[in-house]
Write a protein that holds these residues in place. Structure first.
Motif, PDB file in Angstrom:
ATOM      1  N   PRO A  57      -0.932  -9.648   1.743  1.00  0.00           N
ATOM      2  CA  PRO A  57      -1.772  -8.538   1.256  1.00  0.00           C
ATOM      3  C   PRO A  57      -2.600  -7.896   2.368  1.00  0.00           C
ATOM      4  O   PRO A  57      -2.752  -6.671   2.412  1.00  0.00           O
ATOM      5  N   LEU A  58      -3.137  -8.721   3.280  1.00  0.00           N
ATOM      6  CA  LEU A  58      -3.943  -8.183   4.375  1.00  0.00           C
ATOM      7  C   LEU A  58      -3.066  -7.478   5.409  1.00  0.00           C
ATOM      8  O   LEU A  58      -3.484  -6.479   6.007  1.00  0.00           O
ATOM      9  N   LEU A  59      -1.858  -7.985   5.618  1.00  0.00           N
ATOM     10  CA  LEU A  59      -0.941  -7.345   6.558  1.00  0.00           C
ATOM     11  C   LEU A  59      -0.587  -5.941   6.090  1.00  0.00           C
ATOM     12  O   LEU A  59      -0.588  -4.990   6.891  1.00  0.00           O
ATOM     13  N   ALA A  60      -0.303  -5.779   4.810  1.00  0.00           N
ATOM     14  CA  ALA A  60       0.002  -4.444   4.278  1.00  0.00           C
ATOM     15  C   ALA A  60      -1.176  -3.497   4.484  1.00  0.00           C
ATOM     16  O   ALA A  60      -1.009  -2.346   4.917  1.00  0.00           O
ATOM     17  N   GLY A  61      -2.386  -3.970   4.199  1.00  0.00           N
ATOM     18  CA  GLY A  61      -3.566  -3.131   4.393  1.00  0.00           C
ATOM     19  C   GLY A  61      -3.805  -2.790   5.844  1.00  0.00           C
ATOM     20  O   GLY A  61      -4.157  -1.657   6.184  1.00  0.00           O
ATOM     21  N   ALA A  62      -3.628  -3.762   6.734  1.00  0.00           N
ATOM     22  CA  ALA A  62      -3.854  -3.530   8.156  1.00  0.00           C
ATOM     23  C   ALA A  62      -2.863  -2.515   8.723  1.00  0.00           C
ATOM     24  O   ALA A  62      -3.241  -1.632   9.504  1.00  0.00           O
ATOM     25  N   LEU A  63      -1.589  -2.629   8.338  1.00  0.00           N
ATOM     26  CA  LEU A  63      -0.588  -1.686   8.846  1.00  0.00           C
ATOM     27  C   LEU A  63      -0.834  -0.275   8.311  1.00  0.00           C
ATOM     28  O   LEU A  63      -0.690   0.709   9.046  1.00  0.00           O
ATOM     29  N   ALA A  64      -1.209  -0.167   7.039  1.00  0.00           N
ATOM     30  CA  ALA A  64      -1.473   1.153   6.469  1.00  0.00           C
ATOM     31  C   ALA A  64      -2.700   1.795   7.103  1.00  0.00           C
ATOM     32  O   ALA A  64      -2.735   3.000   7.332  1.00  0.00           O
ATOM     33  N   HIS A  65      -3.714   0.982   7.400  1.00  0.00           N
ATOM     34  CA  HIS A  65      -4.954   1.530   7.949  1.00  0.00           C
ATOM     35  C   HIS A  65      -4.829   1.865   9.429  1.00  0.00           C
ATOM     36  O   HIS A  65      -5.320   2.902   9.881  1.00  0.00           O
ATOM     37  N   GLY A  66      -4.160   1.013  10.174  1.00  0.00           N
ATOM     38  CA  GLY A  66      -4.134   1.181  11.617  1.00  0.00           C
ATOM     39  C   GLY A  66      -2.948   1.927  12.168  1.00  0.00           C
ATOM     40  O   GLY A  66      -2.979   2.349  13.330  1.00  0.00           O
ATOM     41  N   VAL A 114       0.871  -1.175   0.000  1.00  0.00           N
ATOM     42  CA  VAL A 114       0.000   0.000   0.000  1.00  0.00           C
ATOM     43  C   VAL A 114       0.909   1.226   0.000  1.00  0.00           C
ATOM     44  O   VAL A 114       1.870   1.291   0.770  1.00  0.00           O
ATOM     45  N   CYS A 115       0.609   2.200  -0.866  1.00  0.00           N
ATOM     46  CA  CYS A 115       1.410   3.425  -0.978  1.00  0.00           C
ATOM     47  C   CYS A 115       0.465   4.618  -1.003  1.00  0.00           C
ATOM     48  O   CYS A 115      -0.278   4.811  -1.963  1.00  0.00           O
ATOM     49  N   LEU A 116       0.494   5.437   0.064  1.00  0.00           N
ATOM     50  CA  LEU A 116      -0.470   6.519   0.243  1.00  0.00           C
ATOM     51  C   LEU A 116       0.227   7.877   0.380  1.00  0.00           C
ATOM     52  O   LEU A 116       1.246   7.978   1.073  1.00  0.00           O
ATOM     53  N   PRO A 117      -0.320   8.917  -0.244  1.00  0.00           N
ATOM     54  CA  PRO A 117       0.222  10.263  -0.024  1.00  0.00           C
ATOM     55  C   PRO A 117      -0.221  10.822   1.323  1.00  0.00           C
ATOM     56  O   PRO A 117      -1.199  10.357   1.918  1.00  0.00           O
ATOM     57  N   HIS A 152       8.849  -0.664   5.351  1.00  0.00           N
ATOM     58  CA  HIS A 152       7.942   0.493   5.362  1.00  0.00           C
ATOM     59  C   HIS A 152       8.698   1.787   5.606  1.00  0.00           C
ATOM     60  O   HIS A 152       9.795   1.798   6.170  1.00  0.00           O
ATOM     61  N   THR A 153       8.090   2.873   5.158  1.00  0.00           N
ATOM     62  CA  THR A 153       8.649   4.203   5.364  1.00  0.00           C
ATOM     63  C   THR A 153       8.244   4.714   6.739  1.00  0.00           C
ATOM     64  O   THR A 153       7.467   4.080   7.462  1.00  0.00           O
ATOM     65  N   ASP A 154       8.755   5.900   7.094  1.00  0.00           N
ATOM     66  CA  ASP A 154       8.427   6.440   8.418  1.00  0.00           C
ATOM     67  C   ASP A 154       7.047   7.076   8.473  1.00  0.00           C
ATOM     68  O   ASP A 154       6.661   7.620   9.506  1.00  0.00           O
ATOM     69  N   GLY A 155       6.278   6.967   7.391  1.00  0.00           N
ATOM     70  CA  GLY A 155       4.864   7.321   7.452  1.00  0.00           C
ATOM     71  C   GLY A 155       4.013   6.249   8.109  1.00  0.00           C
ATOM     72  O   GLY A 155       2.828   6.456   8.359  1.00  0.00           O
ATOM     73  N   ILE A 156       4.609   5.092   8.392  1.00  0.00           N
ATOM     74  CA  ILE A 156       3.980   4.035   9.188  1.00  0.00           C
ATOM     75  C   ILE A 156       4.623   4.083  10.568  1.00  0.00           C
ATOM     76  O   ILE A 156       5.847   3.974  10.703  1.00  0.00           O
ATOM     77  N   ASP A 157       3.829   4.256  11.604  1.00  0.00           N
ATOM     78  CA  ASP A 157       4.350   4.360  12.971  1.00  0.00           C
ATOM     79  C   ASP A 157       5.088   3.070  13.338  1.00  0.00           C
ATOM     80  O   ASP A 157       4.498   1.986  13.360  1.00  0.00           O
ATOM     81  N   HIS A 158       6.382   3.209  13.637  1.00  0.00           N
ATOM     82  CA  HIS A 158       7.204   2.027  13.902  1.00  0.00           C
ATOM     83  C   HIS A 158       6.789   1.290  15.170  1.00  0.00           C
ATOM     84  O   HIS A 158       7.173   0.125  15.374  1.00  0.00           O
ATOM     85  N   ARG A 159       5.981   1.916  16.006  1.00  0.00           N
ATOM     86  CA  ARG A 159       5.608   1.272  17.265  1.00  0.00           C
ATOM     87  C   ARG A 159       4.669   0.085  17.071  1.00  0.00           C
ATOM     88  O   ARG A 159       4.431  -0.672  18.025  1.00  0.00           O
ATOM     89  N   TRP A 160       4.158  -0.108  15.850  1.00  0.00           N
ATOM     90  CA  TRP A 160       3.295  -1.270  15.616  1.00  0.00           C
ATOM     91  C   TRP A 160       4.030  -2.570  15.931  1.00  0.00           C
ATOM     92  O   TRP A 160       3.399  -3.559  16.321  1.00  0.00           O
TER      93      TRP A 160
END
Length: 337
Positions: free
Chosen positions: A308-317, A149-152, A286-294
């Motif tokens: 595929p679901l892991l990528a979506g879950a990390l991007a969403h949560g 997942v790649c989000l602006p 992942h980039t630092d736009g994903i909180d590393h504390r996950w």
């Protein structure tokens, strides 16, 4: 050969039933852009509408991510939410079952139409579903073990991040890029890096990174992480703050970041790190736009999710909305190098 560059992920927040129509339009347009033949664009619209309607009826903080497949031809539609989860998943996948006095054809229709459909749910946590629609023909090996997942950043039209993964001899080679800052200058750096990578994904990792460094000399620069996955082991080479982790046996194992520097401005003597991997292990970049504390204390449910679901879950949560955010997950290829 230069590969086509993947666009950023389309993100549609399902906070009202009007968003369902937008999701269907977006899915149809995406399938047409990906040159899916015949009725497949309309089928993509149906899948998006059904998943979006399900979120609007039942979910809290639901969203859809729509994009071309990270590996192989086709499109995927990810549905993510934060609860309440499904207590009777198998009944929900059966045509005619409904909890809202409707026809109850949503998830059953999606599972029939989609080329591949994967869904996981946990009561109190949420539900994550991935529907993939592919044209007729041979399937890309191991394509189901890859997600991205790649989000602006909020308020930006383009992402300063980028990612890609390609089949290379014996496995996969993946890249995640974070252009410095965000907006168009960061996006320019990220896309130049991606073009450089796509022209030589099977080369040695330091050679790829040096080539990207030359390509970015007149840009603001980027952080870059490269990972080559084989059965049983991986090679990692990176510069800057791209985080790389491996997940296996329901634990987070290796935690790596790139060497100090900025690709395009100054890079150190590059090092390649070898990472042993258990069978079926998943690597996450992942980039630092994903909180590393996950990764500090992830739930067993999260660690068991398919890539595929892991990528979506990390991007969403775990997305930090003030920055571009990209996550790529890949399960170890099953074939030997």
């Amino acid at each position: 050969m230069t590969h086509p560059l993947p666009p950023p992920t389309a993100h549609i927040q399902i906070d009202h039933f009007s968003a369902v129509h937008l999701a269907a339009q977006t899915a149809r347009s995406l399938a047409q852009q990906c040159s899916l033949p015949g009725a497949l664009p309309e089928q993509a619209a149906v899948i998006a509408a059904e998943l979006g309607s399900n979120l609007a009826k039942h979910a809290t903080n639901g969203a859809l991510f729509l994009q071309p497949l990270p590996l192989g031809d086709g499109v995927e539609i990810l549905a993510v939410d934060r609860g309440p989860g499904m207590s009777e998943l198998q009944r929900c996948l059966t045509d005619g079952y409904s909890t809202t006095s409707t026809l109850g054809i949503g998830l059953g229709a999606v599972s029939r139409i989609a080329t591949h459909f994967t869904i996981r749910t946990e009561t109190g946590t949420g539900t994550f579903a991935c529907a993939r629609l592919c044209p007729p023909g041979p399937e890309t090996p191991d394509s189901q073990g890859v997600g991205a997942v790649c989000l602006p950043a909020d308020g930006e039209e383009t992402s300063g991040d980028a990612c890609a993964i390609f089949d290379t001899p014996g496995g996969h080679t993946a890249i995640v890029i974070d252009g410095l800052g965000h907006g168009h200058p960061a996006a320019e750096a990220a896309q130049r890096a991606l073009r450089s990578f796509s022209s030589m994904p099977d080369h040695p990792l330091p050679e790829i990174l040096h080539n990207i460094h030359r390509a970015l000399r007149r840009t603001r620069g980027a952080a870059v992480g490269l990972l080559r996955l084989h059965a049983g082991q991986a090679e990692y080479c990176g510069v800057g703050n791209i985080r790389t982790l491996t997940l296996a046996s329901q634990q987070v194992h290796h935690r790596l970041t790139g060497q100090p520097g900025i690709v395009g401005l100054n890079i150190p003597t590059l090092q390649v790190r070898d990472i042993p991997l258990e069978p079926g292990a998943t690597a996450v970049l992942h980039t630092d736009g994903i909180d590393h504390r996950w990764a500090q204390a992830p739930s067993p449910f999260l660690l068991r999710l398919p890539a595929p679901l892991l990528a979506g879950a990390l991007a969403h949560g775990n997305r930090l909305t003030r920055d571009d955010a990209t996550v790529l997950a890949a399960t170890t290829p099953q074939r030997l190098p």
